[in-house]
Design an enzyme around this catalytic site. Structure first.
Site: not given
Length: 172
Positions: A64-66
């Protein structure tokens, strides 16, 4: 001692404790001291006069951060020269640089909150149990007043990208 907000968010359904205040639209953005590299620090005043989209991610090496960082990098190209997109995580600066190089990220500035977690505590996103910063979005106008804020109630969820981008466009 910093204010603690128990149960303000969850990680995979489990309650977490956030340290610091819950900032709101209209609040003056707190200053911060973040690492751009191991030896270079930046603060809010380094981006003075610019509209700032601050994207906070727990760790750049998660799915999700990517995706969140890639989405804002894509949007950054069309937001204008008066806008800076900052991604804040507790990853070490050289891990952030490695990830950016591998991912082709060139429009977002990655900053690290790994040393003192001062950003996390000032913006109310430091997770006491995990030593990470909670996924969140802040849009600051050129005078450093918060114009948009989103604290994700569940850390594994995506933010509302379009609302954040539209908040920036309304200021630009």
């Amino acid at each position: 001692m910093s204010q603690e907000r128990n149960g303000a968010a969850t990680f995979k359904g489990n309650p977490i404790t956030l340290v610091g205040p819950e900032l709101k639209v209209g609040d003056k953005a707190p200053d911060f001291n973040l690492n751009k590299s191991l030896v270079e620090n930046v603060s809010l005043k380094d981006y003075s006069g610019k509209i700032k989209l601050i994207s906070v991610v727990p760790s750049i090496d998660t799915g999700v951060c990517d995706a969140q960082t890639r989405r804002f990098n894509e949007a950054a190209g069309s937001l204008g020269d008066n806008v800076v997109v900052l991604t804040v995580s507790v990853d070490l600066p050289f891990a952030q640089a490695r990830w950016c190089g591998a991912a082709g990220i060139d429009k977002v500035v990655l900053l690290s909150d790994y040393k003192a977690h001062s950003f996390g505590e000032s913006y109310g996103v430091y997770i006491k149990e995990l030593g990470l910063d909670q996924r969140s979005i802040f849009v600051l106008d050129a005078n450093d007043t918060i114009q948009y804020v989103e604290y994700l109630p569940e850390m594994t969820e995506h933010p509302n990208y379009e609302q954040a981008i539209n908040a920036v466009k309304a200021l630009a």
